[in-house]
Design an enzyme around this catalytic site. Structure first.
Site, mmCIF file in Angstrom:
data_model
loop_
_atom_site.group_PDB
_atom_site.id
_atom_site.type_symbol
_atom_site.label_atom_id
_atom_site.label_comp_id
_atom_site.label_asym_id
_atom_site.label_seq_id
_atom_site.Cartn_x
_atom_site.Cartn_y
_atom_site.Cartn_z
ATOM 1 N N CYS A 130 0.832 -1.209 0.000
ATOM 2 C CA CYS A 130 0.000 0.000 0.000
ATOM 3 C C CYS A 130 0.863 1.255 0.000
ATOM 4 C CB CYS A 130 -0.924 -0.007 1.221
ATOM 5 S SG CYS A 130 -1.932 1.468 1.341
ATOM 6 N N CYS A 133 -0.479 4.124 2.108
ATOM 7 C CA CYS A 133 -0.332 3.972 3.568
ATOM 8 C C CYS A 133 1.115 4.163 4.007
ATOM 9 C CB CYS A 133 -0.767 2.580 4.025
ATOM 10 S SG CYS A 133 -2.213 1.917 3.233
ATOM 11 N N ASP A 134 2.051 3.604 3.259
ATOM 12 C CA ASP A 134 3.442 3.513 3.731
ATOM 13 C C ASP A 134 4.425 4.414 2.989
ATOM 14 O OD1 ASP A 134 2.501 1.524 5.404
ATOM 15 O OD2 ASP A 134 2.930 -0.066 3.973
#
Ligand code: NAP
Length: 302
Positions: A130, A133-134
């Site tokens: 992701c 997200c990261d």
């Protein structure tokens, strides 16, 4: 007992909830993780009609507010078993049993893994599924993205904004992503496209330090010094729980046509988990509307 249980609170499931509650049905949504599904991982959505640009996270939050504002209850539990054939359907979760007249399965699909040495070992330590997200953890660093579809190319563009260099590794030569996105990636100065190549191994100590790739035709190997590897090679359905009662295709998707009807009366399927050609946000939402409308008709007739 409720009129409809919806399994999954992604775009398909939450769209189904909107249509079902507005059709006068009592609705319960059961979600294993966080509501939103796949789209929450998409940095920017630019192809949903009527919304020129929105982050996946904002889209999900809007949808969630819309659904809960209509009074729909969402419970967060993992499903352990289903009994779909009787007129009253039973869904078993840890410690609870839920019953409904109809069920809409909208459980989406999970990230496909590379299954190469190092992937499991470095999960969360440089291996990510992701970018939205990261990605922030890799600011100013060199990273790679694996895949040739919309997800991979969009991730590469997103990461290129903050990372020093992004290698895009694709096993093929042609991209599945749409032309606008492919052209944007090709024009991005800090993205290097590496086609016809496969990740052989992910290397490092405590954290990822490099990936070793191999050219699929010339077979030469190359080491890329990266601190992050973003795997975006598609999705796989998770329908083992339904395989004894519902018809699945060879890839594990639940077989249903555009009416979202499965082989069991009163059981419908919506979104990425259904056999279909186009898996997009807008088709997931459309499936939700169709499945809920079919469920309402079923309830009215039985
Ligand atoms: P996808 O379109 O299925 O593409 C998967 C990519 O990963 C393909 O290029 C495939 O290569 C490659 N791949 C598959 N298995 C691999 C493996 N074991 N090792 C290396 N590479 C592998 O998946 P996606 O990009 O996640 O998209 C999923 C669906 O969501 C698609 O329908 C997509 O259009 C949609 N989506 C849409 C948007 C948007 O419209 N903005 C954004 C994201 C996703 P090959 O090409 O060689 O098979």
């Amino acid at each position: 007992m409720v009129d409809v249980i919806i399994l999954g609170a992604g775009t398909a499931g939450l769209s189904a909830a909107i249509y079902a509650v507005r059709a006068g049905l009592s609705v319960l949504v059961i979600e294993k993780n966080y509501h939103g599904g796949q789209i929450v991982n998409t940095p920017e959505v630019e192809n949903y009609p009527g919304i020129p640009r929105i982050t996946g996270f904002e889209f999900v939050e809007n949808l969630y507010q819309q659904v809960t504002g209509l009074g729909v209850e969402i419970v967060y539990e993992e499903i352990r078993g289903v009994d779909l054939r009787p007129a009253v359907k039973t869904i078993s979760a840890a410690g609870h049993e839920y019953q409904a007249r109809t069920v809409i399965i909208a459980n989406g699909a999970a990230h496909r893994h590379l299954n190469c040495p190092g992937e499991e070992k470095f999960a969360g330590k440089g291996v990510s599924y992701c970018a939205a997200c990261d990605g922030a953890f890799y600011k100013g660093q060199d990273v790679c993205v694996v895949g040739g579809g919309n997800s991979a190319l969009e991730d590469a563009l997103y990461l290129a904004r903050t990372c020093r260099k992004v290698y895009l590794i694709h096993r093929g030569n042609e991209f599945r992503a749409n032309r606008v996105t492919v052209n944007a990636v090709k024009a991005c100065p800090n993205v290097e496209l590496i086609a016809n190549s496969t990740v052989e191994e992910i290397l490092g100590g405590d954290l990822v330090e490099a990936v070793e790739i191999r050219h699929n035709m010339q077979f030469h190997k190359r080491r890329l010094d990266v601190s992050g590897i973003f795997v975006a090679i598609g999705l796989e359905p998770q329908n083992q729980l339904f395989s004894s009662s519902l018809r699945l295709d060879g890839a594990g998707y639940i077989v249903a046509g555009e009416d979202c009807k499965t082989n069991i009366p009163g059981v419908f399927v919506a979104g990425d988990t259904r056999t279909k050609k186009v898996r997009q946000l807008v088709t997931a939402a459309a499936d939700g509307a169709v499945a809920a409308t079919e469920a309402a008709q079923y309830c009215a007739m039985t």
